[in-house]
Design a protein around this motif. Structure first.
Motif, PDB file in Angstrom:
ATOM      1  N   PHE B  70       0.857  -1.176   0.000  1.00  0.00           N
ATOM      2  CA  PHE B  70       0.000   0.000   0.000  1.00  0.00           C
ATOM      3  C   PHE B  70       0.896   1.230   0.000  1.00  0.00           C
ATOM      4  CE2 PHE B  70      -3.060  -3.068   1.734  1.00  0.00           C
ATOM      5  CZ  PHE B  70      -4.166  -2.761   0.945  1.00  0.00           C
ATOM      6  N   LEU B  71       0.580   2.182  -0.885  1.00  0.00           N
ATOM      7  CA  LEU B  71       1.353   3.420  -0.963  1.00  0.00           C
ATOM      8  C   LEU B  71       0.399   4.587  -0.763  1.00  0.00           C
ATOM      9  CD1 LEU B  71       3.347   2.572  -4.241  1.00  0.00           C
ATOM     10  CD2 LEU B  71       4.097   2.203  -1.878  1.00  0.00           C
ATOM     11  N   ASN B  72       0.819   5.573   0.022  1.00  0.00           N
ATOM     12  CA  ASN B  72       0.057   6.817   0.121  1.00  0.00           C
ATOM     13  C   ASN B  72       0.945   7.943  -0.377  1.00  0.00           C
ATOM     14  OD1 ASN B  72      -0.533   9.471   1.586  1.00  0.00           O
ATOM     15  ND2 ASN B  72      -2.449   8.349   1.800  1.00  0.00           N
ATOM     16  N   PHE B  73       0.483   8.616  -1.457  1.00  0.00           N
ATOM     17  CA  PHE B  73       1.330   9.594  -2.146  1.00  0.00           C
ATOM     18  C   PHE B  73       1.288  10.981  -1.523  1.00  0.00           C
ATOM     19  CE2 PHE B  73       0.527   6.377  -5.406  1.00  0.00           C
ATOM     20  CZ  PHE B  73       1.832   6.134  -5.805  1.00  0.00           C
ATOM     21  N   MET B 159       7.472  12.450 -10.545  1.00  0.00           N
ATOM     22  CA  MET B 159       8.433  11.448 -10.090  1.00  0.00           C
ATOM     23  C   MET B 159       8.447  11.448  -8.562  1.00  0.00           C
ATOM     24  SD  MET B 159       9.692  10.260 -12.928  1.00  0.00           S
ATOM     25  CE  MET B 159      11.157   9.346 -12.432  1.00  0.00           C
ATOM     26  N   VAL B 160       8.459  10.257  -7.978  1.00  0.00           N
ATOM     27  CA  VAL B 160       8.524  10.162  -6.515  1.00  0.00           C
ATOM     28  C   VAL B 160       9.510   9.068  -6.095  1.00  0.00           C
ATOM     29  CG1 VAL B 160       6.181  10.988  -6.023  1.00  0.00           C
ATOM     30  CG2 VAL B 160       6.556   8.555  -6.458  1.00  0.00           C
ATOM     31  N   ALA B 161      10.084   9.251  -4.929  1.00  0.00           N
ATOM     32  CA  ALA B 161      10.909   8.202  -4.312  1.00  0.00           C
ATOM     33  C   ALA B 161      10.212   7.789  -3.020  1.00  0.00           C
ATOM     34  CB  ALA B 161      12.312   8.715  -4.027  1.00  0.00           C
ATOM     35  N   ILE B 162      10.666   6.688  -2.437  1.00  0.00           N
ATOM     36  CA  ILE B 162       9.961   6.133  -1.265  1.00  0.00           C
ATOM     37  C   ILE B 162       9.904   7.140  -0.114  1.00  0.00           C
ATOM     38  CG2 ILE B 162      11.976   4.958  -0.216  1.00  0.00           C
ATOM     39  CD1 ILE B 162       9.970   2.585   0.326  1.00  0.00           C
ATOM     40  N   ASP B 163      10.946   7.974   0.026  1.00  0.00           N
ATOM     41  CA  ASP B 163      10.962   8.948   1.128  1.00  0.00           C
ATOM     42  C   ASP B 163       9.972  10.087   0.918  1.00  0.00           C
ATOM     43  OD1 ASP B 163      12.789   7.517   2.563  1.00  0.00           O
ATOM     44  OD2 ASP B 163      14.534   8.577   1.739  1.00  0.00           O
ATOM     45  N   ASP B 164       9.490  10.255  -0.334  1.00  0.00           N
ATOM     46  CA  ASP B 164       8.487  11.292  -0.594  1.00  0.00           C
ATOM     47  C   ASP B 164       7.091  10.825  -0.197  1.00  0.00           C
ATOM     48  OD1 ASP B 164      10.552  12.714  -1.801  1.00  0.00           O
ATOM     49  OD2 ASP B 164      10.142  11.812  -3.764  1.00  0.00           O
ATOM     50  N   LEU B 165       6.917   9.522   0.008  1.00  0.00           N
ATOM     51  CA  LEU B 165       5.591   8.985   0.293  1.00  0.00           C
ATOM     52  C   LEU B 165       5.291   9.082   1.788  1.00  0.00           C
ATOM     53  CD1 LEU B 165       5.827   5.694  -1.817  1.00  0.00           C
ATOM     54  CD2 LEU B 165       5.024   7.940  -2.566  1.00  0.00           C
ATOM     55  N   ASN B 166       3.994   9.250   2.133  1.00  0.00           N
ATOM     56  CA  ASN B 166       3.640   9.224   3.549  1.00  0.00           C
ATOM     57  C   ASN B 166       3.854   7.825   4.114  1.00  0.00           C
ATOM     58  OD1 ASN B 166       2.806  11.920   4.132  1.00  0.00           O
ATOM     59  ND2 ASN B 166       1.066  11.568   2.760  1.00  0.00           N
ATOM     60  N   GLN B 167       3.310   6.825   3.409  1.00  0.00           N
ATOM     61  CA  GLN B 167       3.489   5.444   3.841  1.00  0.00           C
ATOM     62  C   GLN B 167       3.803   4.555   2.637  1.00  0.00           C
ATOM     63  OE1 GLN B 167       0.693   7.177   5.028  1.00  0.00           O
ATOM     64  NE2 GLN B 167       1.533   7.430   7.080  1.00  0.00           N
ATOM     65  N   ALA B 168       4.625   3.567   2.882  1.00  0.00           N
ATOM     66  CA  ALA B 168       4.852   2.480   1.919  1.00  0.00           C
ATOM     67  C   ALA B 168       4.873   1.222   2.776  1.00  0.00           C
ATOM     68  CB  ALA B 168       6.166   2.674   1.191  1.00  0.00           C
ATOM     69  N   ILE B 169       3.737   0.530   2.807  1.00  0.00           N
ATOM     70  CA  ILE B 169       3.591  -0.595   3.734  1.00  0.00           C
ATOM     71  C   ILE B 169       3.406  -1.875   2.940  1.00  0.00           C
ATOM     72  CG2 ILE B 169       2.273  -1.514   5.689  1.00  0.00           C
ATOM     73  CD1 ILE B 169       1.189   1.389   6.057  1.00  0.00           C
ATOM     74  N   MET B 170       4.349  -2.784   3.088  1.00  0.00           N
ATOM     75  CA  MET B 170       4.215  -4.062   2.380  1.00  0.00           C
ATOM     76  C   MET B 170       3.159  -4.894   3.085  1.00  0.00           C
ATOM     77  SD  MET B 170       7.195  -6.677   1.255  1.00  0.00           S
ATOM     78  CE  MET B 170       7.870  -5.687  -0.056  1.00  0.00           C
ATOM     79  N   VAL B 171       2.218  -5.425   2.308  1.00  0.00           N
ATOM     80  CA  VAL B 171       1.145  -6.250   2.862  1.00  0.00           C
ATOM     81  C   VAL B 171       1.013  -7.471   1.947  1.00  0.00           C
ATOM     82  CG1 VAL B 171      -1.301  -6.372   3.487  1.00  0.00           C
ATOM     83  CG2 VAL B 171      -0.041  -4.255   3.850  1.00  0.00           C
ATOM     84  N   ASN B 172       1.470  -8.611   2.438  1.00  0.00           N
ATOM     85  CA  ASN B 172       1.565  -9.813   1.605  1.00  0.00           C
ATOM     86  C   ASN B 172       0.593 -10.873   2.091  1.00  0.00           C
ATOM     87  OD1 ASN B 172       3.720  -8.343   0.619  1.00  0.00           O
ATOM     88  ND2 ASN B 172       5.243  -9.508   1.737  1.00  0.00           N
ATOM     89  N   PRO B 173      -0.420 -11.194   1.303  1.00  0.00           N
ATOM     90  CA  PRO B 173      -1.405 -12.179   1.763  1.00  0.00           C
ATOM     91  C   PRO B 173      -0.855 -13.595   1.925  1.00  0.00           C
ATOM     92  CG  PRO B 173      -2.227 -10.924  -0.114  1.00  0.00           C
ATOM     93  CD  PRO B 173      -0.780 -10.605   0.016  1.00  0.00           C
ATOM     94  N   ARG B 174       0.257 -13.920   1.212  1.00  0.00           N
ATOM     95  CA  ARG B 174       0.771 -15.291   1.364  1.00  0.00           C
ATOM     96  C   ARG B 174       2.293 -15.336   1.179  1.00  0.00           C
ATOM     97  NH1 ARG B 174      -0.353 -19.030  -3.163  1.00  0.00           N
ATOM     98  NH2 ARG B 174      -2.334 -17.955  -3.019  1.00  0.00           N
ATOM     99  N   LEU B 266       1.812 -17.829   5.771  1.00  0.00           N
ATOM    100  CA  LEU B 266       1.726 -16.658   6.641  1.00  0.00           C
ATOM    101  C   LEU B 266       1.400 -15.412   5.818  1.00  0.00           C
ATOM    102  CD1 LEU B 266       5.009 -17.216   8.709  1.00  0.00           C
ATOM    103  CD2 LEU B 266       2.686 -17.902   9.345  1.00  0.00           C
ATOM    104  N   ALA B 267       0.535 -14.556   6.378  1.00  0.00           N
ATOM    105  CA  ALA B 267       0.300 -13.238   5.790  1.00  0.00           C
ATOM    106  C   ALA B 267       1.172 -12.260   6.570  1.00  0.00           C
ATOM    107  CB  ALA B 267      -1.167 -12.868   5.907  1.00  0.00           C
ATOM    108  N   LEU B 268       2.040 -11.530   5.848  1.00  0.00           N
ATOM    109  CA  LEU B 268       3.038 -10.693   6.523  1.00  0.00           C
ATOM    110  C   LEU B 268       2.923  -9.229   6.123  1.00  0.00           C
ATOM    111  CD1 LEU B 268       6.236 -12.916   6.022  1.00  0.00           C
ATOM    112  CD2 LEU B 268       4.610 -12.947   7.929  1.00  0.00           C
ATOM    113  N   SER B 269       3.322  -8.360   7.037  1.00  0.00           N
ATOM    114  CA  SER B 269       3.333  -6.936   6.747  1.00  0.00           C
ATOM    115  C   SER B 269       4.513  -6.277   7.449  1.00  0.00           C
ATOM    116  CB  SER B 269       2.016  -6.301   7.220  1.00  0.00           C
ATOM    117  OG  SER B 269       2.033  -4.914   6.948  1.00  0.00           O
ATOM    118  N   ALA B 270       5.060  -5.222   6.814  1.00  0.00           N
ATOM    119  CA  ALA B 270       6.136  -4.438   7.442  1.00  0.00           C
ATOM    120  C   ALA B 270       6.295  -3.133   6.676  1.00  0.00           C
ATOM    121  CB  ALA B 270       7.459  -5.200   7.434  1.00  0.00           C
TER     122      ALA B 270
END
Lengths: 137, 409
Positions: B70-73, B159-174, B266-270
């Motif tokens: 999930f990314l929030n720009f 153009m954006v880099a990860i530090d420009d984003l409010n959140q970049a949250i990995m959410v993996n269902p499997r 496992l469903a993982l997030s970080a």
């Protein structure tokens, strides 16, 4: 004593009309084994080959090549293995026919590329999911 | 009297999450990798080792298709409610709030010819965008909207880099499949699968598990890994937020309770901003598609002797089942061809149907071992604490298929 050297020749546009391989055979008594080549008139080109012959003849041949505008690289330049991109998964191992790509250490399962053994068949390029193997051509 | 004390000391040996965390925080925890613990217990014996060892680190590194982020720009001026978005030309899902998107690992780049000219190369996709974001590279956001009164803007290209984003949250269902099929190809032509290129007429075989290092193979009955467990996800502190999709605990198991086929997941997030680029890698599988390879580490608290015993499982005691990916896997016939231990598979050659077959892997033991070591160092330094699961993973759950009944008439 005869020796074998693996070389990679890069031809600029100006040299693609010259029968260089013919000269290497006729004037320097070399045995030529071409792995990969692309030489088209009016375009730049390359040749990847083994040359076998007397050391003195090979030296004279290199001297001849250096009078042309040909760029010579000694060693394998046809296949590039990027150690940074490799994740050591081993997906390439069964596709490499010569064992150039193989596990170097059975305990840690670190993968290594032995350039000398590579025959530039390029079977590893599509087999690598991480784009670690690429062609110079 | 002495006998009684010893007896009590061994038989009732048990530790709590709290006592282990206290030792970790004090920098006194005894931590071993899933590889080291095998020899250690051989040397010391189970009972003595269980008293000493606090944590065993497990890990895996390989393609995990059910991943994404999930990314929030943040909001542009004027504001925009994004309805369609592409990041480096890879489409992201926008059916959520205004500037939130979900980017999936297996999404192809716009205009990728896929398998139109078989086998497709699949050079770039969602997994590669995620790799570039984690590596700190700038990516292009192109977004469209229909425009509203409160969100009037209809188009963005920037153009954006990860530090420009409010959140970049990995959410993996499997992630972290407990075990996995071994793939072969019995047909007369080479096939292109998510298990890599399989040579015709049984001339190659692919497995994909870290075997004795793999998290759920070291905790086969989910005694410590559950919803809420702390995990190391590509270097970031993450957690198990749910059972993974296709989590199946009712499967065939060996005598040691280790499944012989795909089982728990496992469903993982970080937080993606904390991840290490080395462990987040885009994957191109010729003729199949794109994916994302991830490094995951899971610490197992040694709460008792039984939990320790299970972490000593070795490659020669973990079996995986061979399937033909030219016919039986796609047609779901249920037919399997044989079973090999990971020790046999790692030898590089096995014998199947009277033929010597070269074996390869898609899972990197080398990277998994590195992750075990990195996680061990973090726990030893006191910076990584364990968490007790708030819920166990389902222990008796079967896998459902999909029945295609057609539309109602």
């Amino acid at each position: 004593m005869s020796i074998t050297k693996k070389i990679y020749l890069y031809f600029p546009k100006s040299e693609t009309e010259k029968p260089i391989v013919y000269q290497l055979v006729k004037d320097f008594n070399l045995i030529i084994n071409i792995f990969r080549a692309k030489v088209t008139p009016e375009e730049e080109g390359y040749l990847s080959l083994d040359v076998t012959g007397q050391e003195a003849d090979i030296e004279r041949a290199f001297a001849y090549l250096s009078t042309l505008e040909v760029v010579i690289h000694v060693g394998n330049k046809g296949l590039r293995w990027d150690a940074e991109r490799c994740t050591h998964c081993g997906a390439c191992v069964v596709h490499c026919p010569t064992g150039a790509l193989a596990f170097a250490d059975t305990a840690t399962r670190r993968l290594a590329f032995t350039e000398d053994v590579c025959v530039e068949c390029h079977a590893c390029i599509p087999a690598c999911p991480f784009g670690a193997c690429s062609s110079s051509f | 009297m002495i006998f009684v004390i010893l007896f009590a000391g061994t038989r009732t040996m048990s530790k709590s999450y709290q006592s282990i965390n206290e030792k970790i925080a004090a920098g006194k925890a005894v931590v071993l990798t899933a590889e080291e613990v095998i020899d250690y217990v051989d040397r010391k014996g189970l009972e003595a080792a269980a008293k000493e060892v606090d944590v065993v680190t497990t890990a895996t590194f390989g393609p995990m298709c059910s991943s994404g982020c999930f990314l929030n720009f943040g909001h542009s001026k004027p504001k925009m409610r994004i309805t369609e978005a592409w990041i480096n030309d890879v489409q992201a899902y926008c059916g959520i709030a205004a500037v939130d998107v979900y980017l999936g690992a297996t999404q192809l780049r716009h205009n990728d010819p896929a398998n139109m000219y078989h086998p497709g190369e699949f050079r770039y996709g969602g997994g590669h965008v995620i790799e570039e974001l984690v590596a700190g590279k700038k990516v292009q956001l192109f977004a469209l909207s229909y425009g509203t009164e409160d969100y009037p803007r209809r188009e963005i290209r920037t153009m954006v880099a990860i530090d420009d984003l409010n959140q970049a949250i990995m959410v993996n269902p499997r992630n972290c499949y407990q075990n996995y099929n071994v793939a072969v190809n019995l047909s007369d032509k080479r096939i292109y699968t998510y298990m890599g290129i399989l040579k015709a007429r049984l001339r190659s075989m692919t497995y994909s598990s870290a075997g004795q290092l793999s998290p759920l193979l070291n905790d086969p009955l989910y005694q410590t890994i559950g919803v809420g467990s702390s995990v190391w996800l590509a270097g970031a502190r993450g957690l198990v937020y749910s059972q993974g999709t296709q989590h199946t605990s009712l499967v065939e198991r060996s005598e040691n309770d280790v499944p012989v086929e795909g089982a728990g997941t496992l469903a993982l997030s970080a937080n993606m901003k904390e991840m290490l680029p080395e462990f987040v890698r885009g994957v191109s599988l010729q003729g199949y598609g794109v994916s994302l390879a991830l490094g995951v580490g899971v610490p197992i608290p040694i709460l008792n002797v039984d939990i320790l015993r299970r972490t000593t499982v070795r490659d020669s005691e973990i079996y995986a089942t061979v399937m033909d990916y030219s016919e039986d896997y796609p047609q779901k016939t249920g037919k399997t061809l044989g079973r090999f231990s990971y020790a046999e598979l790692r030898s590089g050659q096995v014998e199947l149907l009277g033929k010597k077959v070269p074996v390869t892997s898609l899972s990197s033991y080398y990277k998994a071992l590195r992750i075990c070591e990195l996680l061990k160092a973090e726990i030893q330094s006191g910076s990584f604490l364990l968490s007790e699961p708030s819920q166990p993973l389902p222990a008796a759950q079967a896998m459902r298929g999909l029945e295609c009944v057609g539309p109602e008439r």
